[in-house]
Design a protein around this motif. Structure first.
Motif, PDB file in Angstrom:
ATOM      1  N   ASN A 153       8.538  -4.919 -21.856  1.00  0.00           N
ATOM      2  CA  ASN A 153       9.386  -5.972 -21.308  1.00  0.00           C
ATOM      3  C   ASN A 153      10.683  -6.071 -22.114  1.00  0.00           C
ATOM      4  O   ASN A 153      10.946  -7.077 -22.761  1.00  0.00           O
ATOM      5  N   ALA A 154      11.441  -4.998 -22.121  1.00  0.00           N
ATOM      6  CA  ALA A 154      12.686  -4.972 -22.884  1.00  0.00           C
ATOM      7  C   ALA A 154      13.598  -6.107 -22.436  1.00  0.00           C
ATOM      8  O   ALA A 154      13.730  -6.384 -21.251  1.00  0.00           O
ATOM      9  N   GLU A 155      14.216  -6.745 -23.411  1.00  0.00           N
ATOM     10  CA  GLU A 155      15.036  -7.917 -23.120  1.00  0.00           C
ATOM     11  C   GLU A 155      16.478  -7.690 -23.554  1.00  0.00           C
ATOM     12  O   GLU A 155      16.745  -7.249 -24.679  1.00  0.00           O
ATOM     13  N   GLU A 156      17.398  -7.997 -22.680  1.00  0.00           N
ATOM     14  CA  GLU A 156      18.821  -7.935 -22.990  1.00  0.00           C
ATOM     15  C   GLU A 156      19.340  -9.366 -23.100  1.00  0.00           C
ATOM     16  O   GLU A 156      19.281 -10.130 -22.146  1.00  0.00           O
ATOM     17  N   ILE A 157      19.803  -9.710 -24.279  1.00  0.00           N
ATOM     18  CA  ILE A 157      20.276 -11.067 -24.533  1.00  0.00           C
ATOM     19  C   ILE A 157      21.798 -11.078 -24.406  1.00  0.00           C
ATOM     20  O   ILE A 157      22.500 -10.528 -25.256  1.00  0.00           O
ATOM     21  N   TYR A 177      16.431  -5.756 -35.132  1.00  0.00           N
ATOM     22  CA  TYR A 177      15.415  -5.769 -34.077  1.00  0.00           C
ATOM     23  C   TYR A 177      14.754  -4.392 -33.958  1.00  0.00           C
ATOM     24  O   TYR A 177      13.526  -4.273 -33.846  1.00  0.00           O
ATOM     25  N   THR A 203      20.671 -21.021 -23.930  1.00  0.00           N
ATOM     26  CA  THR A 203      19.280 -20.578 -24.071  1.00  0.00           C
ATOM     27  C   THR A 203      19.055 -19.784 -25.352  1.00  0.00           C
ATOM     28  O   THR A 203      17.912 -19.620 -25.782  1.00  0.00           O
ATOM     29  N   ASN A 204      20.129 -19.305 -25.955  1.00  0.00           N
ATOM     30  CA  ASN A 204      20.011 -18.531 -27.188  1.00  0.00           C
ATOM     31  C   ASN A 204      20.899 -19.109 -28.290  1.00  0.00           C
ATOM     32  O   ASN A 204      21.581 -18.378 -29.011  1.00  0.00           O
ATOM     33  N   SER A 248       6.289  -5.885 -26.005  1.00  0.00           N
ATOM     34  CA  SER A 248       7.742  -6.032 -26.102  1.00  0.00           C
ATOM     35  C   SER A 248       8.442  -4.839 -25.500  1.00  0.00           C
ATOM     36  O   SER A 248       9.452  -4.962 -24.811  1.00  0.00           O
ATOM     37  N   ASP A 290      11.993  -4.993 -29.084  1.00  0.00           N
ATOM     38  CA  ASP A 290      12.827  -4.372 -28.052  1.00  0.00           C
ATOM     39  C   ASP A 290      13.748  -5.411 -27.407  1.00  0.00           C
ATOM     40  O   ASP A 290      13.578  -5.811 -26.251  1.00  0.00           O
ATOM     41  N   LYS A 291      14.715  -5.858 -28.216  1.00  0.00           N
ATOM     42  CA  LYS A 291      15.730  -6.786 -27.739  1.00  0.00           C
ATOM     43  C   LYS A 291      17.101  -6.242 -28.097  1.00  0.00           C
ATOM     44  O   LYS A 291      17.264  -5.599 -29.141  1.00  0.00           O
TER      45      LYS A 291
END
Length: 455
Positions: free
Chosen positions: A20-24, A54, A342-343, A17, A60-61
């Protein structure tokens, strides 16, 4: 051994995670309203809570809210813009709507059905005022939005004028209770207003808004009017009940209770007349307290609850007939969620958090909106606002305009009939036929014209 493998798998997942940090990113749309900033900030605060969760869980979001304040001139224009955006797959993840638009967005597939969501989160939705769910249902009976606020309409009346014409405190104090039981009717209110004028305590008996709105519709509701057919979802125009409501306005004008030029007056003139004690009754909503208190509009009124309510009384629309039920109106703004986002699940979590008493109270007290839940009425900030605290119990009689996008146009025709009745250009019976003809021309088969609701 099993636990060791589980911990190892968890560590690998967290490392993955982190790599591959994710920004929503979630789009939030609403109408620009300087009195309602919490419609955005409450969602942003909810995102901050989820982001902290989180982080604590090693996920890591990061949720980022991209807010858009529409510059359209009103909710209807903003709703149309939003509808067009969805039509080309550019709709937001979370958006606010006036409740009467919910049905259209639900029918078009742009609003997520939330019944399962509501059932799964009793910690927030179990305490929402049950009557409010009626405002956000589609024609299929499912809930498609979460009420973000409520409001209540009422008749304001001047108690000091009643004292001037010789009414004792027992009579004055008993009016709200008599309205509740159906003993004090609309015609009784007319007679009392006429007495106040004839005995010189006021220049005007009753004043109402000068333009199209929904305040006056609670009088129609009190007379049994329903604006839509619950089974078909079509607009409805019941002539008998409509004529009864319009006849009340007709009598008020003919008897000098309401001026025949009420609809030609400016808002400032109407509000000033009530504030400067030239009018006995004013008809609008709880937010009007903001200009009533203090030294606004050239007169000084008490700013504390005790002093204010010694001077001013509130009642819903009294029953049309003895023993009937009073009626009230509320017009919630609600959060809806894009079902194709998608979210969508995260969006639903944000709306739930923003609907908690703490957050919703921030909006309520800053914008003069009533609580959406029972728990809010016990919040210190809410209780400190004596106007909202006093208005909340009036929600028990709340009704709502239809969840129909064309009701605004319908209401414009209805108001033109009311205006014709007050000015004396038409009788109530003539106005009913005029309105029915206009509705048929404008809406055709989308409106059902009936002689009475029972037909």
């Amino acid at each position: 051994m099993f636990r060791t493998l589980t911990l190892a798998a968890t560590a690998i997942a967290l490392l993955s995670s982190a790599a591959n940090a994710e920004e929503i990113k979630l789009k939030l749309w609403t109408l620009a309203d300087r009195n309602g900033p919490a419609r955005i900030t409450n969602i942003e605060d909810a995102a901050a809570i989820l982001n902290s969760q989180y982080k604590a869980a090693g996920i890591d979001k990061t949720i980022v809210i991209e807010a858009n304040n529409s510059g359209q001139k009103g909710w209807d224009d903003y709703a149309l813009d939003t509808l067009k955006a969805f039509a080309v797959n550019q709709g937001p993840d979370i958006y606010l709507l006036p409740h009467e638009w919910i049905g259209q967005f639900a029918t078009d597939g742009y609003a997520k059905a939330l019944d399962e969501e509501i059932a799964a989160k009793p910690w927030v939705y179990g305490d929402v005022l049950p009557v409010l769910w009626n405002s956000v249902k589609g024609t299929d009976g499912k809930v498609y939005a979460i009420p973000q606020d409520a409001e209540i309409r009422m008749f304001f009346y001047n108690k000091d004028m009643l004292r001037k014409i010789g009414k004792d405190e027992a009579f004055i104090d008993a009016i709200p209770a008599r309205v509740e039981t159906g003993e004090f009717t609309l015609d009784d209110f007319t007679a009392l207003s006429k007495e106040v004028v004839e005995k010189g305590a006021a220049q005007y008996g009753m004043l109402h808004r000068p333009n199209v709105g929904i305040d006056y519709l609670m009088v129609f509701a009190s007379n049994g009017v329903k604006f839509t057919d619950e089974k078909t979802g079509k607009l409805l125009f019941p002539k008998k009940e409509m004529e009864a409501a319009l006849s009340w306005y007709e009598r008020n004008a003919k008897e000098g209770v309401t001026p025949v030029d009420n609809t030609a007056m400016s808002w400032e003139a109407i509000q000033t007349a009530f504030k400067q004690e030239k009018a006995f009754v004013f008809h609008q909503g709880v937010w009007a307290v903001a200009w009533q208190v203090g030294d606004k509009l050239g007169a000084t009124w008490p700013t504390d609850g005790k002093g204010y309510f010694n001077k001013i009384g509130w009642i819903p629309a009294p029953a049309a007939e003895k023993g009937g039920k009073p009626a009230n109106l509320s017009h919630p703004i609600a959060y809806a969620i894009n079902p194709k986002g998608t979210n969508a699940a995260i969006a639903a979590d944000l709306v739930a958090l923003a609907s908690l008493p703490y957050f919703n109270t921030k909006h309520a007290v800053s914008s003069y909106h009533t609580a959406i839940s029972n728990a809010q009425t016990a919040m210190p900030d809410y209780k400190a606002n004596w106007a909202l605290e006093a208005a909340s119990p009036m929600m028990v009689h709340a009704k709502f305009v239809p969840n129909h996008t064309k009701f605004g146009s319908y209401n414009k025709v209805l108001f033109s009939g009311l205006q014709a009745v007050e000015t004396g250009r038409m009788s109530a019976a003539e106005a009913v036929e005029f309105i029915a003809d206009e509705l048929e021309v404008q809406f055709g088969s989308e409106v059902e014209i009936r002689d009475a609701l029972s037909n």
